[in-house]
Design a protein around this motif. Structure first.
Motif, mmCIF file in Angstrom:
data_model
loop_
_atom_site.group_PDB
_atom_site.id
_atom_site.type_symbol
_atom_site.label_atom_id
_atom_site.label_comp_id
_atom_site.label_asym_id
_atom_site.label_seq_id
_atom_site.Cartn_x
_atom_site.Cartn_y
_atom_site.Cartn_z
ATOM 1 N N VAL A 241 8.777 3.798 -0.126
ATOM 2 C CA VAL A 241 9.773 4.062 0.905
ATOM 3 C C VAL A 241 9.021 4.380 2.193
ATOM 4 O O VAL A 241 7.993 5.060 2.161
ATOM 5 C CB VAL A 241 10.673 5.262 0.509
ATOM 6 C CG1 VAL A 241 11.659 5.595 1.613
ATOM 7 C CG2 VAL A 241 11.408 4.957 -0.789
ATOM 8 N N ASP A 242 9.506 3.882 3.345
ATOM 9 C CA ASP A 242 8.792 4.154 4.588
ATOM 10 C C ASP A 242 9.145 5.542 5.122
ATOM 11 O O ASP A 242 9.939 6.284 4.530
ATOM 12 C CB ASP A 242 9.032 3.055 5.625
ATOM 13 C CG ASP A 242 10.449 3.060 6.185
ATOM 14 O OD1 ASP A 242 11.198 4.019 5.935
ATOM 15 O OD2 ASP A 242 10.810 2.088 6.872
ATOM 16 N N GLU A 307 7.577 11.658 -9.095
ATOM 17 C CA GLU A 307 6.562 12.442 -8.380
ATOM 18 C C GLU A 307 6.220 11.725 -7.075
ATOM 19 O O GLU A 307 5.930 10.527 -7.077
ATOM 20 C CB GLU A 307 5.307 12.618 -9.231
ATOM 21 C CG GLU A 307 4.265 13.525 -8.598
ATOM 22 C CD GLU A 307 3.184 13.928 -9.572
ATOM 23 O OE1 GLU A 307 2.191 14.533 -9.135
ATOM 24 O OE2 GLU A 307 3.318 13.629 -10.773
ATOM 25 N N ILE A 308 6.263 12.441 -5.972
ATOM 26 C CA ILE A 308 6.088 11.846 -4.654
ATOM 27 C C ILE A 308 4.665 12.010 -4.154
ATOM 28 O O ILE A 308 4.004 13.019 -4.430
ATOM 29 C CB ILE A 308 7.085 12.474 -3.640
ATOM 30 C CG1 ILE A 308 7.042 11.735 -2.298
ATOM 31 C CG2 ILE A 308 6.801 13.953 -3.450
ATOM 32 C CD1 ILE A 308 8.104 12.228 -1.313
ATOM 33 N N ALA A 309 4.177 11.007 -3.430
ATOM 34 C CA ALA A 309 2.870 11.084 -2.762
ATOM 35 C C ALA A 309 2.934 10.212 -1.512
ATOM 36 O O ALA A 309 3.671 9.225 -1.463
ATOM 37 C CB ALA A 309 1.751 10.603 -3.686
ATOM 38 N N GLU A 310 2.194 10.595 -0.495
ATOM 39 C CA GLU A 310 2.117 9.774 0.709
ATOM 40 C C GLU A 310 1.187 8.596 0.457
ATOM 41 O O GLU A 310 0.257 8.680 -0.351
ATOM 42 C CB GLU A 310 1.603 10.613 1.880
ATOM 43 C CG GLU A 310 2.537 11.753 2.252
ATOM 44 C CD GLU A 310 1.927 12.676 3.301
ATOM 45 O OE1 GLU A 310 0.697 12.597 3.504
ATOM 46 O OE2 GLU A 310 2.667 13.473 3.895
ATOM 47 N N GLY A 317 -6.183 5.247 7.653
ATOM 48 C CA GLY A 317 -5.580 6.215 6.757
ATOM 49 C C GLY A 317 -4.288 6.827 7.252
ATOM 50 O O GLY A 317 -3.771 7.765 6.638
ATOM 51 N N LYS A 318 -3.726 6.329 8.333
ATOM 52 C CA LYS A 318 -2.479 6.876 8.859
ATOM 53 C C LYS A 318 -1.351 6.663 7.852
ATOM 54 O O LYS A 318 -1.164 5.576 7.332
ATOM 55 C CB LYS A 318 -2.116 6.196 10.181
ATOM 56 C CG LYS A 318 -0.875 6.778 10.840
ATOM 57 C CD LYS A 318 -0.587 6.091 12.177
ATOM 58 C CE LYS A 318 0.672 6.653 12.829
ATOM 59 N NZ LYS A 318 0.962 5.985 14.122
ATOM 60 N N VAL A 319 -0.607 7.738 7.581
ATOM 61 C CA VAL A 319 0.459 7.686 6.578
ATOM 62 C C VAL A 319 1.538 6.702 7.012
ATOM 63 O O VAL A 319 2.007 6.730 8.147
ATOM 64 C CB VAL A 319 1.077 9.084 6.365
ATOM 65 C CG1 VAL A 319 2.263 8.999 5.407
ATOM 66 C CG2 VAL A 319 0.034 10.045 5.817
ATOM 67 N N GLN A 320 1.949 5.823 6.075
ATOM 68 C CA GLN A 320 2.951 4.804 6.377
ATOM 69 C C GLN A 320 4.245 4.994 5.587
ATOM 70 O O GLN A 320 5.238 4.344 5.891
ATOM 71 C CB GLN A 320 2.383 3.407 6.073
ATOM 72 C CG GLN A 320 1.255 2.993 6.997
ATOM 73 C CD GLN A 320 0.649 1.675 6.574
ATOM 74 O OE1 GLN A 320 -0.317 1.645 5.842
ATOM 75 N NE2 GLN A 320 1.230 0.584 7.030
ATOM 76 N N GLY A 321 4.216 5.862 4.593
ATOM 77 C CA GLY A 321 5.426 6.065 3.810
ATOM 78 C C GLY A 321 5.152 6.905 2.587
ATOM 79 O O GLY A 321 4.150 7.615 2.486
#
Length: 565
Positions: A241-242, A307-310, A317-321
């Protein structure tokens, strides 16, 4: 002037290739790459066409330009098919590409005849050299081929627009706009017979849009976010998911957990009255607000845990979702219930039902061991295998008489083997199931499992089992990662400071790790594994273990052959 114009477009298309290369993805989209590589060749033809001074040279430039209406359109056709999730058999692809190149070669071969073009005239317009060509008798072949390809692409786009497929509407819009504008420009230019085409500009704009969409197209491919092992094997579902909570992609297993995902449109938000919203969107909110990473939910008779993770697939390495790891925890819940019943039974009937309590205790131990196995997709089957092969190691040690091992101690070691990794249940999924090499911080956390294993042994066995078994089980669980040279963990014990049962367990533990398949490696050959074990005698292992290992080596290898390691 047009020579400079086409030259600038050529440079831009080359820079796009560099931009794509700097993305440095492990997984690449072969269709995207083919498109961005072919486009500079086509524009090169347009640029050279403005600079040539002879009809023969102009004919050669058309050999480059015709890549667009043959190979490029074929690649776009298959790119749209893949994007729509339509599987194309290899022989169909082969036939299409053979037809494209055959048509291209036909054009090349006929360039020095009047079959495709009867007459080629060069006109110096003052802004560049323009080429005027009169069609020959075979030119109809090109029109039929071109109309067939364009017609197939337009039909696919229309179908994609009509049907509710689980694909990105942004990417679909990109294909639609580029193809439709290209059709209009091509038709208008052929009707009014322009001197200099605007198609190169369209190609470069499309090239840039494809490159800018490259990041997002990767997030729509779940295999870019998880390992191949996790994609095709194992029992875990994955959903991406974004940052704006729009659905991106999932693997096939996820449809078994949440069938409603099959109708979810990519790049769209989950509706508030759906199970996806209740699970994923609310977990994102809880994660951002309170750091909550797990959420359990029921799907018919199955209890699942998300379980959620970025995630990021960018080089910076910029978080995209967010990536959700969903697994079936029904058995774990049953084990936890057994543990609760076990504790209740201890409180009320500890004296009257000792044998029953021991039976429950053994079920708890095996249940916990199986639960660890189900969580850790890096070491599938490890507990069972080590529990089997430790008997060969212990029997050989007794047979050789190198150590003073009683029948009671031998039985205790074999019984204790399934408990040696119980502490892994405390390690979070992101570390336990990581398919690659752990960072120093992650490895430090992973090493705590031996301490926790010893603690679990005491909690489960103390005051229930006899002291001699509790001691052996504790030593096996806590010290099986210690090394003879003192470089092990958790305490860095040296030599005979390490309990004998832990030294024996280390042989079974390490050998299984070498010859078994893991997510991050293939199984090692028996010869190579034996070589490593021998080299470790005196450093990793007690040197007296050499004769024991060699004595049972054939039995170990036969065990793995029979069990199809």
């Amino acid at each position: 002037m047009f020579s400079i114009y086409f030259g600038v477009l050529l440079l831009i298309s080359i820079f796009v290739i560099g931009y794509m290369a700097l993305k440095n993805y492990e997984n690449i989209d072969i269709y995207y790459w083919t498109i961005v590589i072919i486009i500079p060749l086509i524009i090169l033809g347009y640029w050279l066409k403005t600079r040539v001074t002879t009809p023969e040279a102009a004919a050669v430039t058309w050999c480059y330009i015709y890549l667009d209406s043959t190979v490029l359109l074929t690649v776009i056709l298959f790119s749209i098919l893949r994007f729509m999730g339509i599987h194309v058999k290899p022989f169909v692809k082969l036939t299409a590409y053979v037809a494209a190149f055959a048509h291209l070669f036909l054009i090349w071969i006929c360039m020095d005849t009047d079959l495709y073009y009867k007459n080629i005239r060069l006109i110096d317009t003052g802004e560049g050299m323009a080429t005027k060509m009169e069609s020959g008798s075979l030119k109809w072949i090109h029109w039929v081929y071109l109309m067939g390809l364009l017609g197939a692409i337009v039909v696919l786009i229309v179908i994609a627009l009509i049907r509710r497929g689980t694909y990105s509407r942004i990417t679909l819009l990109l294909y639609t706009v580029i193809v439709m504008i290209g059709l209009v420009v091509y038709a208008v230019e052929n009707i009014i017979n322009v001197d200099f085409s605007n198609l190169p500009l369209l190609y470069v704009v499309g090239d840039i849009l494809i490159a800018l969409n490259y990041d997002r197209s990767h997030t729509h491919d779940i295999s870019c976010l998880i390992s191949e092992q996790q994609k095709y094997h194992g029992s875990r579902g994955y959903v991406a998911v974004d940052l704006d909570k729009r659905y991106l992609s999932c693997n096939q297993k996820m449809y078994e957990f949440i069938p409603q995902l099959k109708s979810q449109v990519i790049d769209s938000h989950f509706k508030k009255d759906t199970v996806m919203y209740e699970i994923f969107c609310k977990l994102i909110d809880e994660y951002k607000k309170d750091g909550v990473t797990k959420k359990k939910f029921n799907q018919e008779d199955i209890i699942c845990q998300a379980e959620i993770a970025e995630f990021s697939i960018r080089k910076d390495g910029k978080v995209q979702g967010y990536l959700f790891d969903v697994r079936d925890v029904t058995e774990e819940e049953k084990v936890l219930k057994v543990m609760k019943d076990y504790n209740d039974t201890l409180n009320s009937e500890v004296e009257e039902k000792t044998e029953n309590i021991k039976s429950i205790q053994r079920r708890v131990v095996l249940g916990l061991a199986n639960m660890v196995e189900n969580r850790d997709n890096n070491t599938g089957g490890h507990v069972k295998r080590t529990s089997d092969i430790i008997s060969y190691v212990v029997d050989e040690a007794k047979k050789q008489g190198v150590f003073n091992i009683s029948e009671e101690m031998a039985e205790d070691i074999v019984r204790a083997a399934p408990m040696h990794d119980l502490g892994k249940i405390t390690i979070e999924n992101a570390i336990l199931c990581k398919p690659g090499r752990l960072t120093d911080e992650e490895y430090a956390i992973m090493k705590t499992h031996s301490i926790k294993s010893g603690e679990f042994v005491n909690i489960i066995l103390k005051d229930v089992e006899e002291n001699h078994f509790v001691d052996v089980a504790f030593n096996v669980a806590r010290y099986h990662h210690e090394r003879w040279d003192g470089r092990g963990y958790p305490e860095g014990l040296v030599g005979e400071m390490i309990p004998l049962e832990a030294r024996l367990m280390a042989i079974a533990d390490v050998y299984d790790a070498l010859v078994s398949e893991r997510v991050y490696k293939k199984p090692m050959s028996f010869e190579k594994a034996a070589q490593i074990m021998e080299e470790g005698m005196g450093t990793q292992f007690d040197p007296r273990m050499l004769s024991i290992f060699m004595g049972c080596r054939d039995k170990l290898e036969n065990y793995y052959r029979e069990n199809n390691r």
